[in-house]
Design an enzyme around this catalytic site. Structure first.
Site, mmCIF file in Angstrom:
data_model
loop_
_atom_site.group_PDB
_atom_site.id
_atom_site.type_symbol
_atom_site.label_atom_id
_atom_site.label_comp_id
_atom_site.label_asym_id
_atom_site.label_seq_id
_atom_site.Cartn_x
_atom_site.Cartn_y
_atom_site.Cartn_z
ATOM 1 N N HIS A 15 -55.572 36.880 16.492
ATOM 2 C CA HIS A 15 -55.362 37.654 17.900
ATOM 3 C C HIS A 15 -54.992 39.149 17.414
ATOM 4 C CE1 HIS A 15 -50.700 36.503 18.143
ATOM 5 N NE2 HIS A 15 -50.973 37.009 16.957
ATOM 6 N N GLU A 16 -54.964 39.895 18.698
ATOM 7 C CA GLU A 16 -54.944 41.455 18.481
ATOM 8 C C GLU A 16 -55.783 42.028 17.534
ATOM 9 O OE1 GLU A 16 -53.344 42.671 20.847
ATOM 10 O OE2 GLU A 16 -51.974 40.917 21.301
ATOM 11 N N GLY A 17 -57.114 41.488 17.697
ATOM 12 C CA GLY A 17 -58.336 42.039 16.856
ATOM 13 C C GLY A 17 -58.404 41.236 15.661
#
Lengths: 592, 592
Positions: B442-444
């Site tokens: 997550h978050e890239g």
């Protein structure tokens, strides 16, 4: 689930027929009644049974894991149904003689068959896996009567087997096993003690459970030299061999695991009352040696199971990557153009190729090891048989540990390819990752196998095992050199790495204490593992060289990946070993 | 759970006061009312609250994860209780001004405080974590009225926040976001679309949920340049600011994850009926730039969360290793001698030291990044502020990705130290491993951060960011050289690695296509990450050099471990990059 998400039959055909020459085995008297048709039929049957009876309940048995209500263990009914089908196929005795109900298949073919089931449902597989191992041990070391009494019903799938080694205070340290076996006048024994981590330790999937238990006969030597092996059934047998009264073996509780949930894993108490009846296998105090028969088989099986989990994860990731549109090529950032399947992105392709290199390499290694078992059993000359035995012995820690480490890494990448979806239980790959995490732990931890490889296998018989391995690798490198081109180039890399492995081993044992030599045994295991796998990949490259199909092109590219990306990892590992680095060993426990 | 199993307060004191000079911040006008006493008091309070209110329900919230019955989401009551206590501490506004209810702490101290909660219960932590990030975005880009209406209740813990970026067809590819926002005459908007993977997306833990939603205003440019940012609350507000009628936002379902189960993760539908009311933040079509404010904060937070999970796992493993007797030294195989605690075994010590190097290194990195935020905000000269901003910008992908990879590896080792016990849910470490597996996604994803580092951060402003990083590293190496001894030796290794990083970057971008340059961006990210961490460890070594305590000796040994075992891993990675290896990129999708 379709078979094509479990394993690649094309790859199995390549490994068995284009590389390991399974057909040559049919020239041996033991396998003379077989031919490629019967091998193929067993592979077809395994794939079909795995997809139809094992895969469908894999997720359910994870979500609704076995439960102990204090009286009995509850398991979803699909497990028992699948195992009845499995037993009906005869695969419990895949490699055994017909006289005990076996199919007399080569281990190579039996291993390829088992991989289908392990890929489909590793939890349900553990029951037959342990049963077969148990039966094989008794075939090798049990009496005629024990074979008739216990092995036949196991091969028929009526009884299931376990191996009972660990205790709460004795996991890796079997010298500390305390369970005791008191001799009785009738020649039998009464056992008292607790056994921990017993896979398949209790259930009602079979008429009976045959525990193979390590225990001490009072008066024997301390440590592992005083361990004897006993058959301790859950139910005592009636005169006619049918299960009768409960033996004094009770389930103290089940372990609740992160993965591999479909297999019950139990703490068993032997002899809470009058003692559990047991019968001695073979001679007193030789139990550990006998148990190694089963442990070595189990270790190879763990490697194969880890491989199968990695393999099915890879196929799931590949399937997802081909079907999931997301993003655009770096040269086309126009949001009006359609998105491309993620297999088009370099990083996704890298993750898929890495998985392919790990799982196809590991499968090659496991089947190579199975082929060695067949050589050990059927090679015409005793010299060849001894050679196979020695090579298998030195390879066993790698066969167990390398797939456990790198096919778990493959499962990690399979999740990553799926992105957020891969992290959810709505998809399959997170379970593979959880299931596979057991493999570096059981049947000897990663660290134990490092000690086994560097401390025993690499130095036994004056280093004969390691020498044989290095000679075998050198022979492949010579073939690669003769083939020329990139094969020769990779062969040269392999030769250099193998020579370094030999030099590092000699250096570590040249003077200095065992503590110093073994301080980085795990690093040694990992470096040796990568050298072995590079060899396996060079073998596969050579076998694939003439091929013009996309499949063969993929094999060659995976081999390139292994040589360009993976083998170089060993450089810093060998540097560390050559430096006899003691950074970790010298860490004072008080400094943490 | 005792605080000492969550994080090491001794280590935090070292990092804050012996290394990063937190006290110097109290000389800055913004932090003038603080002193070491207030910092320490907040750390004490955080540790105590985390141990008392967050840790006890960590396991329970995993086993009894949030459940959606079609009407509402059910969450165990302990979560809401913990969050009320947390809100009462003021930490939701830790770094904010007093006028909105904040504590005006430096980010350095706030980060150290948050780490306690993340170590105790990463699932429950996600709610305040997202709320703070949401509020910080609005403080930077929202109107005065939006701050009053939405930020104040969030800082008070009455409203919680989310960030809504992804959609089913748009995960990593935000250019493909389709949610549309139709302007209405009153200046507000009606939103229509589906948002995926929304952490904290629905629950009844707060009076209201403030969604920050990326959407398109019709007529805007395609791709990411046409994204605008909207505040879309779960409940519309009454005149007095209290929550009133339901907005047209509905929960379509929750995702069932492998770990991180305590945080609801939702698919939300906006505008199933008349459209969800939303208000624009800032200017139209600048939404992604604003969202990056929150995303960058979230990325640093992910790194810190991954670190905290790795850290608590390490402390659990250490505690277990000190208390579990098993086996004997290699030189004493007498089974009559007592077993030793496993911390005495070299391989266990290796696994513990590796964990220490990963988690203390990662914590150092995250707090260094937090310190840069404080510099960006309060350094006296604009030049210093700009320098901090640029350095933080280039470091962000590493701060997010390195702990996500290596503190997960630490959790893997924590399981391994526990052996079979670590694989069971009766112990804690398997959950940390499952929880931490989210962080590389997550978050890239890991791959996205590779592209961000090599494709953007390393080349932006003519490579100014990377140059600054390399200069900063060089300055540390010069200090190490002046210190002499092993510090100088490690400084020379670091200098060589940093120079290679610079050379590789230049080489990759010297001619050739972006596809070629970026083909191994993930490998670049990992190599750069290890160089950065070696630098952080050299910094810690220098800070620990004078110390005579066991703690300082441990710091030095962990630094040695990093330089001797970890940094050399970059050798083959740099070789691969220098060779512009295209093995993976050239894998034809049909060859798999």
């Amino acid at each position: 689930m379709t078979e094509s998400l479990l394993l690649s039959r094309r790859d199995l055909d390549f490994l068995l027929y284009e590389w390991l020459d399974a057909e040559a085995l049919t020239k041996r008297p033991r396998y003379a009644e077989h031919g490629r048709e019967t091998f193929d039929a067993m592979l077809d049957l395994s794939a079909e049974m795995a997809a139809r009876h094992f895969a469908p309940h894999n997720k359910k048995n994870d979500a609704q894991e076995p439960r102990f209500d204090g009286e009995r263990v509850h398991i979803i009914p699909e497990v028992g149904e699948a195992l009845r089908v499995f037993a009906g196929s005869g695969l419990l005795g895949a490699t055994m003689d017909e006289e005990v109900g076996g199919l007399r298949l080569p281990s190579l073919v039996a291993g390829a068959c088992m991989a289908w089931f392990q890929a489909a449902n590793v939890g349900t597989c553990a029951y037959p896996f342990l049963t077969t191992g148990n039966a094989n041990l008794l075939l090798a070391h049990g009496s005629r009567e024990q074979i008739d009494t216990w092995v036949r019903p196991m091969v028929a799938g009526r009884f299931f087997g376990t191996m009972c080694l660990s205790e709460p205070q004795a996991g890796s340290s079997l010298a500390d096993v305390r369970t005791r076996a008191e001799p009785r006048p009738d020649g039998r024994y009464r056992l008292f003690g607790s056994k921990m981590w017993i896979s398949g330790g209790d259930h009602e999937l079979a008429e009976n459970i045959v525990h193979l238990v390590l225990a001490r006969i009072p008066g024997g030597p301390p440590g592992v030299k005083g361990l004897s092996l006993f058959i301790v059934p859950k139910y005592l047998l009636n005169e006619d061999g049918s299960p009768g009264a409960r033996n004094d073996v009770s389930l103290a509780g089940l372990n609740h695991k992160m993965g591999y949930r479909g297999t019950t894993n139990a703490l068993l108490n032997f002899g809470e009352r009058e003692g559990a009846w047991g019968e001695l296998v073979g001679e007193p105090h030789r139990g550990l040696a006998y148990m190694f028969h089963m442990m070595n088989e189990a270790r190879t099986g763990v490697g194969l199971g880890a491989t199968a989990l990695g393999y099915t994860g890879y196929l799931h990731a590949l399937d997802y990557a081909r079907g999931r549109p997301q993003g655009r090529p770096l040269t086309d950032r126009d949001p009006a153009s359609p998105q491309v399947p993620i297999v088009e992105h370099a990083d996704v392709r890298r993750m898929l190729l890495a998985q392919k290199a790990y799982v196809e390499g590991a499968l090659g290694l496991c089947l190579y090891a199975a082929r060695l078992l067949d050589e050990e059993r059927t090679a015409p000359a005793e010299e060849e048989r001894a050679r196979a035995r020695l090579l298998l012995d030195v390879l066993t820690p790698v066969v167990k540990s390398w797939p456990s480490q790198w096919c778990l890494a493959a499962n990690d990448l399979a999740i990553q390819v799926h992105g957020g979806y891969g992290y959810t239980r709505e998809y399959d790959v997170e379970q593979f990752y959880r299931d596979n995490r057991l493999n570096p732990i059981h049947e000897g931890t990663h660290g134990i196998h490092g000690l086994d490889l560097l401390g025993r296998k690499a130095v036994m018989n004056g280093g004969a095992g390691l020498r044989l391995l290095l000679e075998t690798i050198a022979a492949t490198a010579r073939r690669a050199d003769a083939a020329g081109g990139e094969a020769a180039e990779f062969g040269a890399s392999l030769t250099a790495a193998a020579q370094r492995l030999g030099a590092v081993t000699a250096h570590l044992w040249a003077g200095g204490s065992p503590e110093e030599a073994l301080a980085n045994a795990s690093v040694y295991l990992e470096a040796a593992g990568h050298v072995v796998l590079a060899w396996i990949w060079l073998e596969q490259l050579l076998a694939a060289q003439g091929g013009t199909s996309a499949f063969h092109a993929g094999k060659r590219q995976a081999a390139r990946y292994f040589f360009r990306v993976e083998l170089p990892r060993t450089g810093p590992q060998f540097d560390l070993l050559m430096a006899r680095d003691l950074t970790a060993a010298q860490m004072d426990p008080d400094w943490f």
